[in-house]
Every structure is written in structure tokens, then in C-alpha cells.
Design an enzyme around this catalytic site. Structure first.
Site, PDB file in Angstrom:
ATOM      1  N   HIS A 253       0.843  -1.194   0.000  1.00  0.00           N
ATOM      2  CA  HIS A 253       0.000   0.000   0.000  1.00  0.00           C
ATOM      3  C   HIS A 253       0.879   1.246   0.000  1.00  0.00           C
ATOM      4  CE1 HIS A 253       0.068   1.531   4.270  1.00  0.00           C
ATOM      5  NE2 HIS A 253       0.263   0.261   4.603  1.00  0.00           N
TER       6      HIS A 253
ATOM      7  N   GLU B 131      -5.512   1.700   1.974  1.00  0.00           N
ATOM      8  CA  GLU B 131      -5.269   0.589   2.911  1.00  0.00           C
ATOM      9  C   GLU B 131      -5.583   1.009   4.339  1.00  0.00           C
ATOM     10  OE1 GLU B 131      -2.877  -2.037   5.661  1.00  0.00           O
ATOM     11  OE2 GLU B 131      -2.913   0.146   5.435  1.00  0.00           O
TER      12      GLU B 131
ATOM     13  N   ASP C 224       4.427  -4.835   3.774  1.00  0.00           N
ATOM     14  CA  ASP C 224       3.865  -3.737   4.559  1.00  0.00           C
ATOM     15  C   ASP C 224       4.712  -3.554   5.806  1.00  0.00           C
ATOM     16  OD1 ASP C 224       2.297  -1.847   5.790  1.00  0.00           O
ATOM     17  OD2 ASP C 224       0.454  -3.028   5.772  1.00  0.00           O
TER      18      ASP C 224
ATOM     19  N   HIS D  51       2.184   4.996  12.923  1.00  0.00           N
ATOM     20  CA  HIS D  51       1.045   5.898  12.743  1.00  0.00           C
ATOM     21  C   HIS D  51       1.251   7.244  13.435  1.00  0.00           C
ATOM     22  CE1 HIS D  51      -2.234   2.796  11.395  1.00  0.00           C
ATOM     23  NE2 HIS D  51      -1.181   2.837  10.581  1.00  0.00           N
TER      24      HIS D  51
END
Length: 490
Positions: A126, A172, A201, A288
Site C-alpha cells: 500500500h 489501505e 507492509d 502511525h
């Protein structure tokens, strides 16, 4: 990788529901004939080139509000960067608009000419980040790894036994939306043509591990064979199960596997013991977050992932690379292509960090402030020196052309707190494949660097792993500092 709260897992009951709905449980891929651990046919992927792509993704995010989230200008610019590189290399490239994505954006699909159209090996990653940051590990790392592998495949231009397709997915982070849009649109015939889908990933986590999706499956065998050849002892990717784009393909009955280096889960003490890093800390401490920048990448983990992708492409999809010759040539060429000259080691003075080297994480660095200056430049490799029981190593595979003489030379500085003049307590063993070239120990300590030379003539016509393996006993340190290595042929 999408967040854990959005994860779906294929439990036994869910699997029965899929069967009842007419969707087959993913079967094992049918491997090409004669898949073997003869991995030397695959090219080495320069991690510096992968990192250069990551720098581009970082610059794109910086110019577009600090993010490459699907549907933003940062994502669109990332697609354009990859598309331009692929088109220049000769790929057939298409953009597929994901109309069902939360943030409307395009998947990018690239096909390399060659190989039977009904026998496809597919690779994917992604391309989008979360809104909070540039997403360099998640998932610039997988995207850049596939881009550089695609470019090297084009440069090598081998004869293909399978068709190779590579995809970069939108959406994604909102729930595997781009890959699901693509996979769900495949006809039954198109699904059977894809013999395996490989997903990448987060493959550069700074406190990373070595994880493989469905590690015992036939599809995973090429990925595992490469990491096994490095002695990495990979584990099943339990953290990522159902949380990345491979799951979209599993749900339509296509066999899948892939690499991952870990996200927010914490590294165990046993994993830290075999892989290095920090126990009880997240594999990716910037998962994140806005700090997921180019500084949030382990070059060593990234390099091993990128090379494993190349090994998988060559094992599954390149003609002739999976079948070793049954008999050696009767008369080796007297002058190999390129002649008997030149340096065969990559990054021989360590000035590019750990690039092209495998072994103990953190062994290569700048040590002047700790009393271990490099012989030339600023980088060197420092093995041992703890004063307690340790084992450390450093290795690189090198090809010695047939018909050539070859010599390994290097410089080593050995200092030791051992005072004995008769007992070798701490040792550095130099090997080529299974052959020991020589052993150094605390008995060889001296001020400054010493030059060492070993013949590699016995390995002409072979690719051989050169390894420096150090062992230190429970007391009194001995340090082995290496610099300015060379494998020269004549």
C-alpha cells in the site's frame, strides 16, 4: 498497516462461512518446478537506492502538508513518482480509480512484459500513509522496496517463466479498500491466473523482527528460503494477520504471503536475543505517528527485505534460475566476462553503513568517540569488546569468476584486556563458505591496524559467503575492528 481495531481474522467459523458463500479458502500456490535454495541467481538490491525512493516520499509529504494519505495531493504525487519511473523502465502501467474508497484515489498496476499471461506472480504494497505523518516505514518501505525491485528486473531483463505484476494500493489505512476493490473485480479466470500474491507492509522497522505471512505455506517458501539462508529464523506474522492487503486476495481464494518487520506490538526477549534490538519495546516506535520519517528506518532490515523480494521474483518467475546445472562445464573459460580484474566486494570500507553486509545489527558504525577510529574514512566494523560472553558476525557473499585468481585482504585492529601470552580466549574466525581461512585472537593484539591476506583461488567459479565470526568469553574484553576490505581478482 491499518489499525488493529479494523482488523479481520479468518477464524475456523469464518472460514466455513466463506465456503458456504462460494468463496474457497486460499489454497497453496503451485510452485514452479525445481524451486530450490540456489539463491545466487537473484540480483543484490542496493538498499541505498531504496532509501533514495523513501527520501522522495518524504519530500513529497513535506510539500503536501506532511502526509501522503489516500486522496490527498501527497498520495497523488507518490503515484506520479512511481509511475514515471516504471514507464521509463518499460513497464505497462495503469491507474485504477477506487470508486468505493473513502478517499477516492487510484491504485497503480504495473506489468513487466514477458512470461505466460495465465501464470502470474503478483507483488503489492500500500502506498498511502495515515493523516498524522508521511508514512515512510508504513508503508513507504514496502512501496520503495517493490519499486527498486521492479527497476532492477527491468535492468536485468531476464527470460520470464511467469508474468510479474506489481501493484501499489490506495486506501489501505481505511480498511484495505484499494486492494479489495481490485481483488473483488477479478473474474474467476483472472483469480486462477494469479498463482500467488506477495504483500510487503512495513519492512524497515527500527526495532524490527523478521516475519512472514503463512510461513509454512508453499507460497511462502521462496521468501523463507532467502531469510533462512541468512540465518534469521523468521516467525509467523501474527500481528499483521488480516490487517494488510494480502487479506483482500485471501478472501477471493488466492494464495498469499509476504514480509513484515512489525508495527506497534512489542519485541519479546527471545526475539531480541536472536535478532537484536530492544525487548519489550515496539517494533516500530513511530507507528502511525508524525515521526514516521526517513529516520524511522532500519537499513539492515530494509536491505534484507528488498533482497528477499528479488530472490522470490527470481525463484518463482525467471526462467532457468531455479534449476542448477547438473554437471560443471568441462573446461572453464580462461577469460570470464569482464576479465580477471577489479574489486568484487560491495561497500568494502563500510562508508555506506551496513549496505551489502549482513550479520550483527549495529556492528558497523563510527567509533572514533569510543576510541576505535576507522583506518580510513569514518566508518568501520567493530566486533566484540564487551568483556562478557558474546558472539557476533559480519558476512557478504561474493562471486569469484571462473579462471581467475582471487585474494581477500583486510585490515584489523585488535586490542584486548587479556594479559596471557599463551591462551586464545577471544577469537575472530574468517571463513569462506564452510572453509576456515584463518583465526585471530587476543594473542594477536597490537597497536594500530594489521593487514591480513588470504587466498580465495579455491573458490574460482563460485559464489561464496565470506564471514567474520567473533566469540568472546565471560571476562576481559577483546575488540576486533575491521576496515578497508577487498576481494581482488587477477
Amino acid at each position: 498497516m491499518r489499525t488493529r481495531s479494523a482488523a479481520l481474522t479468518l477464524t475456523a467459523s469464518a472460514a466455513l462461512l466463506l465456503v458456504g458463500a462460494g468463496l474457497a479458502i486460499p489454497a497453496l500456490a503451485s510452485p514452479p518446478a525445481n524451486v530450490s535454495p540456489a539463491l545466487a541467481a537473484a540480483p543484490d538490491i542496493a538498499v541505498a537506492n531504496v532509501q533514495a525512493h523513501l527520501s522522495q516520499f518524504g519530500a513529497i509529504a513535506t510539500s503536501n502538508g506532511g502526509t501522503r494519505r489516500s486522496g490527498t495531493a501527497g498520495y497523488t504525487a507518490s503515484v506520479a513518482y512511481i509511475k514515471g519511473k516504471l514507464q521509463a523502465a518499460g513497464y505497462t502501467v495503469a491507474e485504477q480509480t477506487c470508486t468505493s474508497c473513502t478517499y477516492r484515489a487510484n491504485n497503480l498496476i504495473a506489468d513487466w512484459p514477458g512470461g505466460p499471461s495465465d501464470q502470474i506472480t503478483m507483488f503489492g504494497a500500500h502506498l498511502d500513509s495515515v493523516s498524522a505523518g508521511p508514512g515512510i516505514n508504513d508503508n513507504g518501505s514496502g512501496s520503495a522496496t517493490l519499486l527498486e525491485n521492479a527497476l532492477v528486473l527491468a535492468q536485468q531483463n531476464p527470460t520470464m517463466s511467469r508474468h510479474v505484476r506489481i501493484a501499489w494500493w490506495a486506501g489501505e489505512e481505511q480498511g484495505l479498500q484499494g486492494s479489495a476493490f481490485y481483488a473483488n473485480a477479478l473474474t474467476s479466470t483472472q483469480r486462477t491466473q494469479i498463482k500467488a500474491y506477495y504483500n510487503f507492509d512495513m519492512v524497515g522497522s527500527t526495532n524490527g523482527g523478521y516475519f512472514i505471512n503463512h510461513i509454512t505455506s508453499t507460497a511462502a517458501a521462496p521468501l523463507k528460503a532467502y531469510w533462512d539462508s541468512l540465518g534469521l529464523q523468521p516467525e509467523e506474522n501474527t500481528e499483521g494477520a488480516g490487517r494488510s492487503d494480502d487479506y483482500s486476495f485471501e478472501r477471493v481464494g488466492i494464495a498469499t504471503s509476504g514480509y513484515a518487520a512489525g508495527a506497534s506490538a512489542r519485541k519479546t526477549s527471545s526475539q531480541a536475543a536472536k535478532w537484536g534490538g530492544t525487548a519489550n519495546s515496539a517494533y516500530d516506535p513511530c507507528y502511525h505517528q508524525s515521526c514516521d520519517t526517513t529516520g524511522n528506518i532500519s537499513a539492515t532490515v530494509l536491505n534484507r527485505s528488498a533482497d528477499g523480494v528479488a530472490a522470490t521474483i527470481w525463484q518463482t518467475s525467471v526462467s532457468g534460475s531455479t534449476t542448477p546445472p547438473t554437471t560443471p562445464p568441462t573446461t572453464p573459460p580462461t577469460t570470464p566476462p569482464g576479465g580477471c580484474s577489479g574489486q568484487k566486494l560491495l561497500n568494502p570500507g563500510f562508508e555506506s553503513g551496513a549496505t551489502s553486509w549482513t550479520g550483527t545489527t549495529g556492528a558497523i558504525g563510527q567509533w572514533s568517540s569510543q576510541g576505535q577510529p576507522a583506518r580510513t574514512g569514518t566508518y568501520s566494523a567493530w566486533l566484540l569488546g564487551y568483556g562478557s560472553t558474546h558472539t557476533e558476525s559480519l558476512s557478504q557473499s561474493v562471486t569469484i569468476p571462473a579462471g581467475c585468481s582471487a585474494t581477500l585482504t583486510f585490515y584489523v585492529h585488535i586490542d584486548s584486556a587479556e594479559t596471557t601470552t599463551s591462551t586464545a580466549y577471544d577469537k575472530l574466525t574468517v571463513t569462506a563458505g564452510s572453509s576456515t581461512l584463518g583465526t585471530l585472537s587476543n594473542l594477536n593484539k597490537a597497536s594500530g591496524y594489521q593487514a591480513k591476506t588470504y587466498s580465495l583461488n579455491a573458490f574460482a567459479g563460485q559464489t561464496v559467503a565470506l564471514k567474520f565470526n567473533g566469540t568472546e568469553d565471560s571476562s576481559l574484553q577483546t575488540s576486533f575492528v575491521l576496515d578497508d576490505l577487498a576481494v581482488t581478482v587477477s
